[in-house]
Enzyme design. Structure first.
Site, short mmCIF file in Angstrom:
data_model
loop_
_atom_site.label_atom_id
_atom_site.label_comp_id
_atom_site.label_asym_id
_atom_site.label_seq_id
_atom_site.Cartn_x
_atom_site.Cartn_y
_atom_site.Cartn_z
N ASP A 40 0.84 -1.14 0.06
CA ASP A 40 0.09 -0.03 -0.07
C ASP A 40 0.91 1.14 0.01
OD1 ASP A 40 -1.56 2.15 0.70
OD2 ASP A 40 -2.78 1.24 2.36
N ASP A 42 -6.81 -0.65 -1.50
CA ASP A 42 -5.67 0.35 -1.60
C ASP A 42 -4.02 -0.31 -2.00
OD1 ASP A 42 -5.25 -0.70 0.70
OD2 ASP A 42 -5.32 1.42 1.83
N TYR A 56 0.41 0.90 14.88
CA TYR A 56 -0.64 0.42 13.73
C TYR A 56 -0.36 1.25 12.38
CZ TYR A 56 -4.94 0.09 11.22
OH TYR A 56 -5.55 -0.44 9.91
N LYS A 93 -3.66 -2.91 8.24
CA LYS A 93 -3.34 -4.57 8.25
C LYS A 93 -2.46 -4.85 7.19
CE LYS A 93 -5.94 -6.56 11.51
NZ LYS A 93 -5.29 -6.95 12.72
P1 13P Z 1 -5.21 -0.60 4.92
O1 13P Z 1 -4.57 -1.45 5.69
O2 13P Z 1 -5.84 -1.15 3.74
O3 13P Z 1 -4.38 0.84 4.59
O4 13P Z 1 -6.50 0.14 5.61
C1 13P Z 1 -6.39 0.95 6.65
C2 13P Z 1 -7.45 1.14 7.46
O5 13P Z 1 -7.58 1.74 8.61
C3 13P Z 1 -8.84 1.02 6.97
O6 13P Z 1 -9.84 1.49 7.72
MG MG Z 2 -4.16 2.14 3.13
MG MG Z 3 -4.95 -2.00 2.14
#
Ligand code: 13P
Ligand code: MG
Ligand code: MG
Ligand code: 13P
Length: 391
Positions: free
Chosen positions: A11, A52, A228, A231
């Site tokens: 990402d 994304d 964080y 994910k």
């Molecule tokens: P991503 O891990 O896809 O960037 O999403 C992060 C997020 O906080 C979505 O609400």
């Molecule tokens: Mg993202």
């Molecule tokens: Mg993502």
């Protein structure tokens, strides 16, 4: 011929928010890989997104963990960040590029990697999967179904070449240990581990003659960054047919939208919805994938099918672009609606251990508790004080 299939994703910026990527990002990455193909670094490539995350699928003869291939992926992600994501101030530009110094291997730097070096069979169907708003353990259940569940995979019962079963390589991401478990003999022990999807992750599946059948990405971003950072949206490659599960047996494992962790802020359980691509462009070697909308989701998985021929990727075919999966999508949408109504309550919201790298601990640190015994003996005093506004 020996060929390595590398699927590397990151990402490096969302458009808008964490919903999707900008088409110019995919175009930039495809142009960069085209140039690498021209120089003979890779045989073929295909660039796509799910949500994304940008996935770079590459074939080459340099083996797994090749500094040249990992370097190419790293440079591509860096340039897409600098030349496109930052220019349009896309959200979280460079999000998954956690470390600055590339020193030969992209693992541990943020991107997800699934690679397999294989002897190309007379016919070699492969499927590249990518999922957004979830984590590598999301593939545990479908991998089990594909390679160990005879109710999913008829070949386990019917095909003599699959009858002996498979070997699962499971990584314990907390203790850094690897288990090798055989099915059907050790299926129950295997399930005992991989049902714990945040910790025990199926990384590879082998046929019992040693042929690698599937590989899943297992990089835990929060364990790298200590906070964080989104994910660890995973990627996976599976081979199909002729002594391996059929393409349709692989896809069948996604017909039931199981619950996975991720979704909004990486902090919620929701159904994994098999999704369609918006556009497949075989000539430009790119595809624009599904977007994440409701509550930044629900978590989605996309699948692109290819036939390998001398390292070339014939394709892509959008494997979930079939009305047969409309029902699955409908069920997933109903589950999403059902579970969303729980708001911040478990099990929709994840348990605290899974939120330890989010900002929630900072919020909770602002409220001060009383010792329960002390409080109970002088409850009225404490309550009166709060009501009067004293601290
Ligand atoms: P991503 O891990 O896809 O960037 O999403 C992060 C997020 O906080 C979505 O609400
Ligand atoms: Mg993202
Ligand atoms: Mg993502
Ligand atoms: P394979 O023999 O190539 O695995 O194909 C079996 C089949 O017919 C799948 O539907």
């Amino acid at each position: 011929m020996q060929v390595t299939v590398s699927l590397i994703k990151a990402d490096v910026g969302g458009f808008p928010g964490h919903a999707q990527v900008h088409p110019k990002m995919l175009e930039y990455a495809a142009a960069k890989l085209k140039e690498a193909q021209r120089r003979g670094v890779i045989i073929d490539y295909f660039v796509f997104n799910v949500g994304d995350d940008i996935s770079l699928l590459m074939t080459h003869t340099k083996g797994e963990d090749s500094p040249e291939i990992h370097g190419l992926a790293w440079e591509t992600f860096k340039e897409v960040t600098e030349q496109v994501a930052k220019r349009y101030k896309l959200y979280g530009a460079g999000q998954d590029l956690l470390k600055d110094a590339f020193s030969g291997n992209i693992r541990g730097l943020g991107p997800q990697v699934a690679e397999m070096e294989i002897e190309e069979r007379p016919s070699e169907p492969v499927i590249a999967f990518a999922a957004d708003k979830t984590e590598p353990g999301a593939f545990n259940l479908p991998l089990y179904r594909i390679f160990a569940d005879p109710f999913n995979t008829a070949g386990l019962v019917i095909d003599p070449a699959m009858h002996d079963g498979f070997v699962f390589e499971v990584l314990d991401v907390k203790e850094h240990k690897v288990y090798l478990l055989k099915t059907p003999e050790e299926s129950y022990a295997l399930l005992g581990l991989v049902g714990t999807t945040g910790r025990y992750i199926i990384r590879r599946v082998y046929r019992k003659d040693g042929l690698v059948a599937a590989v899943n990405s297992v990089e835990r971003l929060s364990l790298i960054a200590g906070r964080y950072v989104g994910k660890d949206d995973p990627v996976m490659i599976t081979r199909a047919q002729a002594g391996l599960p059929a393409v349709g047996e692989i896809l069948e494992a996604f017909a039931h939208p199981h619950l996975v962790h991720g979704w909004m802020r990486g902090s919620h359980a929701g159904p994994l919805m098999p999704a369609r691509f918006a556009l497949i462009d075989p000539d430009r070697r790119m595809a624009i994938g599904p977007k994440m909308t409701r509550f930044d989701g629900p978590p989605k998985v996309g699948a692109l099918g290819f036939q390998l021929h001398d390292g070339h990727l014939e394709g892509a075919v959008d494997m979930f672009d079939d009305p047969a999966f409309d029902y699955t999508r409908h069920v997933a949408a109903m589950i999403a609606d059902y579970i969303r109504r729980m708001g911040p309550f478990q099990p929709h919201r994840l348990p605290p251990e899974e939120l330890e790298y989010t900002a929630l601990p900072k919020i909770l640190a602002r409220i001060k508790p009383y010792a329960a015994d002390e409080y109970d003996s002088e409850r009225k005093k404490y309550v009166d004080a709060v009501i009067r506004g004293a601290s």
